[in-house]
Design a protein around this motif. Sequence first.
Motif, short mmCIF file in Angstrom:
data_model
loop_
_atom_site.label_atom_id
_atom_site.label_comp_id
_atom_site.label_asym_id
_atom_site.label_seq_id
_atom_site.Cartn_x
_atom_site.Cartn_y
_atom_site.Cartn_z
N VAL A 239 1.23 8.92 18.79
CA VAL A 239 0.27 7.83 19.05
C VAL A 239 -0.19 7.96 20.49
CG1 VAL A 239 -0.01 5.34 19.34
CG2 VAL A 239 1.23 6.23 17.35
N ILE A 240 -1.51 7.85 20.66
CA ILE A 240 -2.05 7.90 22.02
C ILE A 240 -2.78 6.62 22.34
CG2 ILE A 240 -3.94 8.94 23.31
CD1 ILE A 240 -2.83 11.56 22.69
N LEU A 241 -2.39 6.03 23.45
CA LEU A 241 -3.10 4.85 23.93
C LEU A 241 -4.09 5.34 24.98
CD1 LEU A 241 -3.52 1.79 24.10
CD2 LEU A 241 -1.60 1.68 25.71
N LEU A 242 -5.36 5.33 24.61
CA LEU A 242 -6.40 5.95 25.44
C LEU A 242 -7.09 4.86 26.27
CD1 LEU A 242 -7.77 8.78 25.73
CD2 LEU A 242 -9.40 8.03 23.99
N LEU A 243 -6.85 4.90 27.57
CA LEU A 243 -7.37 3.84 28.44
C LEU A 243 -8.51 4.37 29.30
CD1 LEU A 243 -3.95 2.33 29.67
CD2 LEU A 243 -5.35 1.62 27.72
N GLY A 244 -9.75 4.12 28.88
CA GLY A 244 -10.89 4.51 29.70
C GLY A 244 -11.01 6.01 29.90
N ALA A 245 -10.88 6.74 28.83
CA ALA A 245 -11.11 8.19 28.88
C ALA A 245 -11.76 8.61 27.57
CB ALA A 245 -9.80 8.94 29.09
#
Length: 550
Positions: free
Chosen positions: A271-277
């Motif tokens: 799981v990837i939590l993608l913050l502003g990318a």
Amino acid sequence: SKSCYVKKCFLWSREVKLSGFANGIEYVFGIIGYPVIELSMALQMADIHYIGMRNEQAACYAAQAIGYLTGTPGVVLVVSGPGLLHTFGGLANAQINCWPVLVIGGSAPQDHEGIGGFQECNQVDLARPYCKYSARPASISLIPMHVEKAIRVTKTGRPGAAYLDFPANILAGRVPIDTIPDQYGPTPVPVIYPNPAAIQEAVKVLLKAKRPLVIVGKGAAYAKAEKEVRELIDTTNLPFLATPMGKGVVPDTSPKCIAPARSLALQQADVILLLGARLNWILHFGRHPRFSPDIKVIQIDVCAEELHNSVKSEVAIQSDIKPAVAQILEGLKSNSFAMVADVSTPLNYYTVFHNLYESLPQNCIIVSEGANTMDIGRSMLFNDLPRHRLDAGTFGTMGVGPGFAIAAALYCRHYHPNKRVICVEGDSAFGFSGMEVETMVRYKLPITIVVVNNSGIYTGMEPEVYKEIQESGEVTKVTPPACLTYATRYENMMSLFGRVGYFVKTIPELKKVVQEALQVNDGPTVINVIINPTADRKPQTFRWLTESKL
Ligand code: ADP
Ligand code: MG
């Protein structure tokens, strides 16, 4: 003449203020010439810093960097034709980087258009592909409206570039001051809040994750979300990677930064939590083989159009990073607290360990063995000191606990008379060497043995078996290999020595008897804590969370 210029510029500076440049603009970078000379002076008189550059492209790079650093666009002031064309490399860069910048170009007087005016070209149209907003005020009194709008557009939604075109005749024109509307004051950027249902979904996905990874992009940097993102990482222990300009939102030196294992982390994350990318080339498009083929992405971006790009997100949230991250953290916290706070009986592992930890002296030596007992205990019984944890070790040996505890107690007696030894045993593990309790009694070793008793090995019993025991008191079918006798009274071993042990089914009982047991100085005590035989290891699947400080 110069004095005439200055007077004119002074009058203009009032208009510049009215024109919405009061919107927080601090820097103008440019190269002046016809027809923007007076405007540059007026800007200066309106207390805006004017920086003369040598090429418009560099001016545009400078202005967008100001925009990225401060959140308010820098302005680029250039002349018509080639002056503007030279900014396009910069404009495109700002637009692709999602950085705010406002370019103002002088242009040929409108009555020279179509007949070969000086440096004439269709500037508004040429700038448009690189801009969120490209316009020419149709009249002098419409300037404030366009300036306010252009500045607002650069900052709101996904940040980017804007262009305003000022023909020489408009720059040189005059209108009575009272025809200039003054309602175009500073416009705050609205904060986009996430949909609460989507946040809940994200929390659920994160809690189920086995190898979650946070990716911090330059969107999180631009959003000034460092406080929230750091808190998320610090509190949950989630590992993170930063993109090149996402670096420093959380310090690179953080132990949770797994940059040295970047490729492996990307490949193995589930799981990837993608913050502003964005999942663009910088992040290998989020695709196999750099990412797991069934990667689940929780995407947070202020730009709705960015959601699901390249890889369909499991959870896509349009939001500013700050509120979204804060709310995800809240969600994670309340979930974990819910587990720890669940004191219903029969108890679960987490509640037992949480409360046991709270009751223990900080400097005690913890000996531990078992399967779930040791694994979950490792994450919830914190050690502040080195060599204060002895467990099944490299070889995964069961039965080591009592022997280790005896050695630790002898060591304490000699070197640290005030230090306690706590021996946290699974019920199965305790069985291997439980008879060493006699040794402890013989040598008067004050060891506190806590048996976390789930009536079996690993997860003690399948729910059906447990149900049968509850209903009929025994297992009628073949006894499953993982089962031990239900709720065995291990504390009664103390009666072999004319002493009493403790039988515990609730948290208040646990807290009370741990205090009592810690007062016993002339021999061991056994605390037998009955927990739910079906208390499963589901929380194990997000060990990253239970190892945290939540
Ligand atoms: P990187 O180069 O670090 O991978 P990108 O430029 O690809 O970062 O992505 C930055 C993302 O951040 C963009 O999709 C942009 O829409 C988003 N963004 C910008 N500001 C904010 C904000 N305040 N909140 C959330 N997302 C933002
Ligand atoms: Mg057990």
